[in-house]
Design a protein around this motif. Sequence first.
Motif: not given
Lengths: 324, 312, 494
Positions: A244-248, B75-78
């Motif tokens: 789900l990496a990079g959704v949006g 997750i990256d934003q967290q």
Amino acid sequence: MNSEASWLARTLSGVLRRFGPLLALLLMCAALALLSEHFLTVDNLLNVFRQSAVNALLALGQLTVIITAGIDLSVGSLLGLCCVLAAMALKAGVPSAAAILIALGAGAALGALNGILFTKLRLPHPFIPTLGMMNVARGLALVLTGGFPISELPSSFRYWGAGTLAGVPMPVVVVLVFCLLFHLFLTRTTPGRDLYAIGGNRQAALLCGVPVDRRLILAYALSGLMAGAGAVILAGRMNSGFPLAGVGAELDSIAAVIIGGASFFGGVGTVLGTLVGALIMGVLRNGLNLLDVSAYWQTVVIGAVIVAAVWVDVVRQRAAQRSP
Amino acid sequence: MLSSRSVVLAVSLLSVILAAGCSRANRTKKLDIVLVTKALDSEFWQRLKSGAEQAAREDPEVRLAVLAPEREINIDQQVAILEDQILKRVAALAVAPAGVAEIIPVLEKARAARIPVLIVDTDIPWPHRAGFVGIDNRLGGRMAAEFILRAIGGRGKVAVIRGVLGVATQEDRLAGFLDVVSKAPGVRFVGAQPANSERPLGMTVMENLLTRHPDLRAVFATNDQMALGAMEAIAARNLTGRIVLVGFDAGREAVRAVMEGRMDAVVAQFPERIGRRAVQEAIKAARGLPVERFVDIGTGLVTRENAHEFLR
Amino acid sequence: MTPPLLEMREISKSFGGARALDGVSFEVLPGEVHALVGENGAGKSTLMNIASGVLRPDAGRILWEGRALPDLDPRRAQQLGIAFVHQELALVPQLSVAENIFLGRHPLAELRLVDWPKMRERAHQLLAELGRPLEPDLPVGRLSVGEQQLVEIARALAFQARLVIMDEPTAALSEHEVSRLFQVIARLRQRGVSVVYITHRLREIYQTADRVTVLRDGRRVVSAPVSEMPPDLLIRHIVGRPAQEQFPPPGPPPSGPPVLRVRALSSRKRFQDVSFHVRAGEILGLAGLVGAGRTELLEALFGAPPAEAGQIWVDDRPVRIRCPLDAIRLGIALVPDDRKSKGLIPGAPVFWNLVLPSYRRFLLRPSEELARSQALMQELRIRAPGARLPVASLSGGNQQKVVLARWLLAQARVFLMDEPTRGIDVGAKAEVYQLIRRLAARGAAVVLVSSELEEVLGLADRILVMHRGRVTGELPRGEATEEAVMRLATGGAA
């Protein structure tokens, strides 16, 4: 007297057009430095850069496409798929360098496929093939992993996302290197100039002997390549290939390009502007994080900045049409 | 041309300053505690947040910030939020991790900065955490399974509608459920279908299950949203009451559904208590006091008989 | 004496620092056709935009039948009966003829529903009055440009227009459609409607107008009855200097070998079985009505898109041209019919537009490109403030010269020119004619397509006439008359 004043106004507006986004970035930094004692520290600035790295890479690819008056909606999903592919390769015992090539190659190949679908099938707008690719790539990433993230990657791979070179985080190094390469490509080579020509007037470019289809395929391949590069950085940084990496992320990359002064109508846009656009978004998010503002408000602010930036673009276009 | 540019600048600056003005109203030397959740877009997280804020109000020295990415999958934003908070050298962090392996590198940074980290809601295998505040999800899964076995008399087909793969809470709930079901000889488990913890997907997945298994007797949805979606699918086929449906979390909507007999039971979490204890434990950690390794907030089972107690 | 229908006194208007109109007075009498001419940028469109309320003057007064109109806006103008038929038609292609005529003013029946039968009937009636009954139910997108223009004029009449302003109405029309338009204008005049007619084509002024007003650099030069204004005098007023010989004298008859030879070229529906050749130093005129397949033929020779059947030789070698790049490598150049949509990259610098076909090596050479562009601009007298400025900031004539000049840089030997003087003013036209002749004198082969017959007659060494996709005849310079060409172009025998 009068002519001198108008010369001054022209020069000033020229400077603003060229460096407007940079000026906005600097002013924002100044404001944040006043508001938070943590903002203007080396550590934090490296944080901003690191957090903006993936978006900056995607935005570079998106820039080449937007210059041709196109759009690439698939970069976020390609990022996810390339993350997964690299992680799977690593788990299968493939050396890190080869896993990186797999991510870059898969991104470039699927990007090129976007371009081929758009030019050779004569689909009416790049929105269509890239929208399709957005779903296909995300679906493949989920199918390949069964939805589970693939974590615990070897440190030689993680170096690219989490390591440093002479104290500078690797993502920052990678972004700067690609910025330089894209800048040279877009400003010093014939294929680069062709992209601007296509965006300015596709039919005229064709009649001037520009191999339009080949160039468009190249632009979309470069966009896919950058999704692959972003995937290497992200998977390394997060120690995981998660489907789900990079959704949006496609929308963030488009926003960075547009905030950076490129025109949705094509033919206009610079690497410097795009980098600044990505940094503006990164600084906004980071600054608001430091000030404990919720992510939902950050979204509101970034949305407002995008609309304002495009509005400026429209006003500029209108002024340009009226002036001669 | 000139003026329009300045407008953009003004817009971005103004928003920054406004936002800052709100949060900087009273800044003195205080104990900064930051709770980072997976998101704030559902009743569960909002209730957890209000519990946390209540605990913070009880201690005048504490200044609490509750932050979260836009969606649970960001997750990256967290990670970015955590990096920025670590940089501010806050006194303690309480984190509900959106990922597992993805989040550990940034937690290591917190450790390097000597910031104690308390894990909330979803446990992760990170040995350096100050402690964990949450529930025993496996136990919750078992409770759901036991309720279902009683309700269907130990015979027939059962299915699970589950959330995002790879998330510990989800895995544990399923594992607990299977612990019980696998030991019941008369029950056939037909599979666990993912519906990403979202209501519309829950409905779609339930519709498909009903088509594939017309003789399905019971369904366990591992969160409320999916259970509510499944409930609509069941109602649409006029099967309400004929298929046993159990949810997880016990938000108000789900509890009300249990009261009205449209859902049979829901495993209850107590998010206010989780939030409250998380902050209390984080304060202890910040002050260098000993912290419990595992604070089990406990679960309950909401059925028609006791549902009114949960609606207060 | 009746007052003028519209009188504009001492109108001034500036944009930014540039003065577009400087004390211009202009009057239109009831029932007259008044031609308004001048070079591009002379202020014609600005003046008419003020007359129709789109722009407000900085100074000056507007009177309608002797009464002052202090605050004219588009709504008020429409109520008075001022209609503007623009160059770019403002129709909705998906809607029917009748719907377009009554757009926004549908006749209403009970319950405020559209009264369709009444609408259709009135549309039919209006078009009949203009002498052209069109099917009211047809979608406008299916009509020719000339027919669409008619719909727009009918639309003006539908709200009792008393003054119709037409901005270059013949720019996109074939000769045949032009003569029909003149009939319509004559009918408008009979009904007492006044017409202001903006044009670059001087011949049309003599065919249709009663009076003419010339603007130059934002000032009125002269207003006079057409009968008192012979063509050279008119040209002198327009360009501000004595009229030059419009067409340069032809060179010696070309006798070299054919540079380009074409046999049995066909492209389904667009043109069939076209054969011809053109020699070095020769200008071959390609005459015909709009839709005769000339543009398609030129584009096919350039590979955009290629023809489906037939053979092409360059310098007596058989060649295949599949895309413009193939053509360019063979030394073929195309000057397309519409410089806006096919010729220029408007936002790009002038020098980019010049060097695009010729500088194709991987690395750019900006200083060399710039230097050669500047030399070329000087040679062709392309007036531009700088080679780095967007080409869109140039006047129409100079833009057209850029499109031509890029092929000089590419050292093309065959020039396919499609309407090379469309929409440019008299002075620039003469320069383009001289450039074309000079190219031929230097040994280039030129194929020239133009809807202005006098242009083809004045320039070409030999004329090929097309009708409905086929070549219907060939006329050497000496035998080519307007009548002979028109007979072939309309399908009659030579």
